[in-house]
Write a protein that holds these residues in place. Structure first.
Motif, mmCIF file in Angstrom:
data_model
loop_
_atom_site.group_PDB
_atom_site.id
_atom_site.type_symbol
_atom_site.label_atom_id
_atom_site.label_comp_id
_atom_site.label_asym_id
_atom_site.label_seq_id
_atom_site.Cartn_x
_atom_site.Cartn_y
_atom_site.Cartn_z
ATOM 1 N N VAL A 58 0.829 -1.203 0.000
ATOM 2 C CA VAL A 58 0.000 0.000 0.000
ATOM 3 C C VAL A 58 0.868 1.259 0.000
ATOM 4 O O VAL A 58 0.591 2.215 -0.735
ATOM 5 C CB VAL A 58 -0.957 -0.010 1.211
ATOM 6 N N VAL A 59 1.921 1.265 0.802
ATOM 7 C CA VAL A 59 2.807 2.435 0.840
ATOM 8 C C VAL A 59 3.493 2.621 -0.509
ATOM 9 O O VAL A 59 3.624 3.750 -1.016
ATOM 10 C CB VAL A 59 3.841 2.296 1.969
ATOM 11 N N MET A 118 -3.354 -1.959 -6.827
ATOM 12 C CA MET A 118 -2.734 -1.418 -8.037
ATOM 13 C C MET A 118 -3.763 -0.952 -9.062
ATOM 14 O O MET A 118 -3.437 -0.225 -9.995
ATOM 15 C CB MET A 118 -1.823 -2.486 -8.645
ATOM 16 N N GLY A 119 -5.027 -1.357 -8.879
ATOM 17 C CA GLY A 119 -6.074 -0.947 -9.804
ATOM 18 C C GLY A 119 -6.680 0.400 -9.467
ATOM 19 O O GLY A 119 -7.641 0.825 -10.120
ATOM 20 N N GLY A 120 -6.170 1.063 -8.454
ATOM 21 C CA GLY A 120 -6.664 2.388 -8.108
ATOM 22 C C GLY A 120 -8.026 2.381 -7.452
ATOM 23 O O GLY A 120 -8.779 3.360 -7.568
ATOM 24 N N ALA A 195 9.041 -7.120 -6.959
ATOM 25 C CA ALA A 195 8.135 -5.967 -6.974
ATOM 26 C C ALA A 195 7.375 -5.951 -5.657
ATOM 27 O O ALA A 195 7.297 -6.982 -4.964
ATOM 28 C CB ALA A 195 7.155 -6.061 -8.152
ATOM 29 N N PRO A 196 6.776 -4.811 -5.272
ATOM 30 C CA PRO A 196 6.039 -4.749 -4.003
ATOM 31 C C PRO A 196 4.864 -5.724 -3.912
ATOM 32 O O PRO A 196 4.456 -6.081 -2.802
ATOM 33 C CB PRO A 196 5.555 -3.288 -3.958
ATOM 34 N N TRP A 197 4.316 -6.152 -5.074
ATOM 35 C CA TRP A 197 3.194 -7.083 -5.029
ATOM 36 C C TRP A 197 3.629 -8.530 -4.804
ATOM 37 O O TRP A 197 2.817 -9.386 -4.431
ATOM 38 C CB TRP A 197 2.378 -7.024 -6.324
ATOM 39 N N ALA A 198 4.918 -8.810 -5.012
ATOM 40 C CA ALA A 198 5.402 -10.191 -4.963
ATOM 41 C C ALA A 198 5.203 -10.869 -3.601
ATOM 42 O O ALA A 198 4.796 -12.046 -3.553
ATOM 43 C CB ALA A 198 6.875 -10.239 -5.381
ATOM 44 N N PRO A 199 5.488 -10.197 -2.469
ATOM 45 C CA PRO A 199 5.295 -10.891 -1.186
ATOM 46 C C PRO A 199 3.866 -11.371 -0.962
ATOM 47 O O PRO A 199 3.651 -12.481 -0.456
ATOM 48 C CB PRO A 199 5.685 -9.821 -0.151
#
Length: 439
Positions: A58-59, A118-120, A195-199
């Motif tokens: 989120v950050v 990520m989709g806003g 990338a930040p979404w990977a974890p």
């Protein structure tokens, strides 16, 4: 029935000869099988990764530390709301029927969360998704403790139950410590390398695979033997007795310590110009804590749990006070090592006492209540300490672990006073074999 196989832990209660002669002479590992232990350990990693992973994603996407803290706290709130409910369902229907759908739902929600962020999507949708992730958190650590305590209480010789319980609670606390270290470490590595979404994506995969495997393992079928005291399930209100709530409060204090230490350490490393070093230093504390947690089994039985609680809480508090005054990485390392010596044994003691005090047939509910308190405190404290570090001062943020230590210490003193006043008749029937260890 072939009683030499792992799945035979569900020995029919009417077969007195088989139940009493052969299975009770077997060790706990013979009842569980070797595969159980790595499965149970990896199954707790999604739980250890989700709070930090949600925060970082989120950050990274919104550039809002405030929203990230609120989202992380929403996960913790979901955990603490759903934890006792999941525990009650498990006590009523067994782990397999509950954990399979819960684990699958959690994996799906984790997989969708990066798309939502990520989709806003609006902030409300992000917070709602985070809350749903917490509500479906499978809490494999609490389920593992409950499962093993049930096997110990119904399948081992009475004279071996006390020692085995202490050893298993030591292992489980060390495993938790290791997971709480590896989880954030994996989040940082995966976010930096991929990338930040990977974890969050990896946590979803682990939830689908290992939480499901944990739920379907043969040990999930173990139930208290009909006719034993443990088979008579106590009402849910029995879990909220003073003797258990004091453990929940202390576990909340330990969660405050974890959240306050990780967040303030990150702020300290950032102020020193080496933010990446925070994870390594936090891991140093966790490794020392895990080692000493395993070492609790070497303490003499006459060193009662109530005095262990006070002693190691005092170590934790004094070290946290020293951490507050640290001004460089070298001094921080020293105080982190000493803090680790206090927090690991404390977790062992708290969960061991919870196993002894759990009302009849309510082991899963009791363990999930403690696990929920730990996670909620870590999430809320991380959010608050992050705000304090930015808006107040770094020194104030670094004082939070000491405050958490004081809370755990005060509750330990209160527990010791209450234990001395409590009559022997108040000990739950499910813990008579091991109650002497905590007196």
């Amino acid at each position: 029935m072939d009683t030499t196989r792992t799945a035979t832990i569900d020995v029919p209660p009417h077969d007195t000869r088989t139940r009493d002669a052969r299975p009770r002479r077997r060790t706990l590992i013979q009842h569980t099988g070797w595969a159980y232990w790595p499965i149970a350990f990896i199954a707790r990693l999604p739980f250890a990764m989700m709070t930090v992973g949600v925060l970082m994603l989120v950050v990274a996407e919104t550039r809002s530390v405030g929203l990230g803290g609120l989202t992380s706290a929403a996960v913790g709130v979901g955990v603490v709301v759903a934890g006792p409910v999941i525990g009650d369902l498990v006590d009523r229907h067994g782990q397999r029927r509950v954990l399979v759908p819960v684990g699958l739902a959690n994996g799906i929600l984790l997989a969708l969360f990066p798309l939502i962020v990520m989709g806003g999507m609006p902030e409300g949708a992000v917070l709602g998704a985070a809350l749903a992730i917490g509500l479906t958190a499978p809490q494999a650590a609490a389920m593992s403790r409950s499962r093993l305590l049930t096997i110990i209480g119904s399948r081992l010789d009475p004279e071996r139950r006390g020692v085995t319980t202490t050893r298993i609670m030591s292992y489980e606390s060390a495993a938790d410590e290791t997971a709480f270290v590896i989880g954030p470490f994996l989040v940082g590595i995966l976010a930096a390398v991929i990338a930040p979404w990977a974890p969050i994506a990896i946590a979803a995969v682990l939830s689908f695979g290992f939480v499901t495997a944990f739920a379907l393992h043969p040990t999930a079928r173990v139930r208290p033997i009909v006719g034993d005291a443990a088979a008579e399930r106590a009402p849910i209100r029995a879990v909220f007795s003073t003797r258990i709530l004091i453990l929940v409060g202390a576990t909340f204090g330990v969660g405050m310590f974890f959240g306050g230490t990780l967040t303030s350490l990150t702020a300290f490393a950032q102020a020193q110009g080496d933010e990446a070093r925070a994870g390594l230093l936090y891991g140093l504390m966790g490794i020392g804590s895990a080692v000493l947690a395993l070492g609790v089994v070497l303490l003499p039985a006459r060193f009662a749990a109530r005095w262990r609680w006070i002693l190691f809480s005092l170590v934790l508090t004094l070290a946290a006070v020293g951490y507050t005054s640290a001004h460089d990485f070298s001094s921080v390392m020293v105080w982190l090592l000493v803090m680790g010596l206090g927090v690991g044994p404390n977790l062992v003691t708290l969960f061991s006492l919870a196993g002894e005090r759990a009302p009849a047939g309510r082991a899963a509910t009791t363990m999930t209540l403690l696990g929920s308190a730990l996670t909620l405190a870590q999430a809320l404290t991380s959010a608050v300490v992050g705000w304090v570090a930015e808006e107040v001062s770094l020194a104030a943020a670094m004082a939070v672990p000491a405050l958490a230590g004081v809370i755990v210490l005060c509750l330990g003193i209160l527990n010791a006073a209450a234990s001395r006043r409590a009559p022997a008749a108040s000990v739950p029937p499910t813990s008579r074999e091991t109650a002497q260890m905590s007196r």
